[in-house]
Design an enzyme around this catalytic site. Sequence first.
Site, PDB file in Angstrom:
ATOM      1  N   TYR A 144       0.852  -1.188   0.000  1.00 48.61           N
ATOM      2  CA  TYR A 144       0.000   0.000   0.000  1.00 48.61           C
ATOM      3  C   TYR A 144       0.886   1.236   0.000  1.00 48.61           C
ATOM      4  O   TYR A 144       1.796   1.361   0.816  1.00 48.61           O
ATOM      5  CB  TYR A 144      -0.891  -0.006   1.238  1.00 48.61           C
ATOM      6  CG  TYR A 144      -1.793   1.205   1.367  1.00 48.61           C
ATOM      7  CD1 TYR A 144      -2.896   1.343   0.534  1.00 48.61           C
ATOM      8  CD2 TYR A 144      -1.543   2.176   2.319  1.00 48.61           C
ATOM      9  CE1 TYR A 144      -3.740   2.446   0.655  1.00 48.61           C
ATOM     10  CE2 TYR A 144      -2.385   3.278   2.444  1.00 48.61           C
ATOM     11  CZ  TYR A 144      -3.472   3.408   1.615  1.00 48.61           C
ATOM     12  OH  TYR A 144      -4.304   4.497   1.735  1.00 48.61           O
ATOM     13  N   ASP A 239       9.558   2.890  -0.820  1.00 47.51           N
ATOM     14  CA  ASP A 239       8.592   3.505   0.086  1.00 47.51           C
ATOM     15  C   ASP A 239       8.981   3.148   1.517  1.00 47.51           C
ATOM     16  O   ASP A 239       8.774   2.034   1.975  1.00 47.51           O
ATOM     17  CB  ASP A 239       7.190   2.982  -0.248  1.00 47.51           C
ATOM     18  CG  ASP A 239       6.106   3.595   0.638  1.00 47.51           C
ATOM     19  OD1 ASP A 239       6.450   4.222   1.655  1.00 47.51           O
ATOM     20  OD2 ASP A 239       4.913   3.423   0.309  1.00 47.51           O
ATOM     21  N   LYS A 267       5.619   9.357   8.654  1.00 48.34           N
ATOM     22  CA  LYS A 267       5.469   8.823   9.999  1.00 48.34           C
ATOM     23  C   LYS A 267       6.450   9.453  10.992  1.00 48.34           C
ATOM     24  O   LYS A 267       6.208  10.520  11.516  1.00 48.34           O
ATOM     25  CB  LYS A 267       5.637   7.288   9.996  1.00 48.34           C
ATOM     26  CG  LYS A 267       4.758   6.554   9.010  1.00 48.34           C
ATOM     27  CD  LYS A 267       3.303   6.556   9.378  1.00 48.34           C
ATOM     28  CE  LYS A 267       2.492   5.669   8.464  1.00 48.34           C
ATOM     29  NZ  LYS A 267       1.046   5.780   8.658  1.00 48.34           N
TER      30      LYS A 267
END
Length: 427
Positions: A144, A239, A267
């Site tokens: 994702y 990613d 994050k």
Amino acid sequence: MNHQQSAALFARAMQIIPGGVNSPVRAFKSVGCDPIFIARAEGSRIYDADGNAYIDYVGSWGPMILGHCHPKVVEAIQQAAASGASFGAPTEKEIVLAEMVREAYPNIEKVRMVSSGTEATMSAIRLARGYTGRDKILKFDGCYHGHADSLLVKAGSGAATFGVPTSPGVPADFAKYTLTATYNDLAETRALVAANKGEIACIILEAIAGNMGCVAPKPGFLEGLRQLCNEEGIVLIVDEVMTGFRVAFGGAQERYGVRGDLVCLGKIIGGGLPVGAFGGKREIMERLSPEGGIYQAGTLSGNPLAMSAGIATLKLLKEEGFYARIEEKSAYFEKGMRQAATAAGVPTSLQRVGGMFCTYFQAEEVFNFADVKAETPKIFAKFFRTMLEEGINLAPSQYEAGFMSIAHSTADLDQTFEAAAKAFKEL
């Protein structure tokens, strides 16, 4: 536990917010109960609107590696807020955080701050397409990378939880430019590239797949992708929104020794505030506006609150022995959870990389999305509900990783094992 206030808030939210939540997995649909509404947090614990306390292994989906409300991060945010929350203009803090990112990632020669991981991956893909002059991208089943149109094709995370591999609202003309391969299958990836020779702008992947649980790359997989991209003039986008500063100070790329041409971060670099970033080779990044013609912009990008929280967080992560302590806590957690499952006779595969982990309710190891057994989410849902009632907060989806923080104590972990022993027995 009493959840009366959470239930009332959820009923109220349902009247004004789609599904009652602002991000789908929070609705708890896949685990068969209503969500808890959080009032505050401190250290390793969160507290809901009814006053119930939970040992938290979600950590706002990864960024709270220091635990909640670390005093130095709170102080940095407060000081920044006193001077202004947002200017829509350059500040020195943007430079400081960018320099810290570059120090940790030698392949990031220039970096652009954004406000979310989705924005980072979407922008990196546009940059790769503009740089190569090619339209197609290649991603992996179960990985994702946010909810941009071209990426909601066989995605993991919330999309997998709800069984929507390709979201309605994504035009077929967009999806046709997205090729999907099986994670950890280098031969299949090579075949796809060969079948679309000269047409693929980038290969994007989670170096450790954290949106189908916690799946590490097989030996040679990342190295093979790096070689393939070099051979075919394809931009390799790693990613690290989830793994960056999580599994090592330099993320998964440091841990595995393979570097991307572009890297997406988020994050942890926001210290709990909304931040994303993408960066990489100078020759690629300099094609970005205003240096080049590939456009990307954001009014709140690099805002001083987020930059301050990120700077304070990364300073603490650089302290000697930090990641060794996270590893020690996580190894102790892994051992205790394995013992609890074995004692109850429940087949599990606990997979972990550093402070990321996932328990699959099957004996077989998971190497890709297809390896996750169909019945696993139903078993997990029951396990989740028991753990929640015992005061343990896990991600409300089988397909999400859990996270360790430096604030988790041995007593926290032992309490978790006691709850797990009960939850495993009830299965």
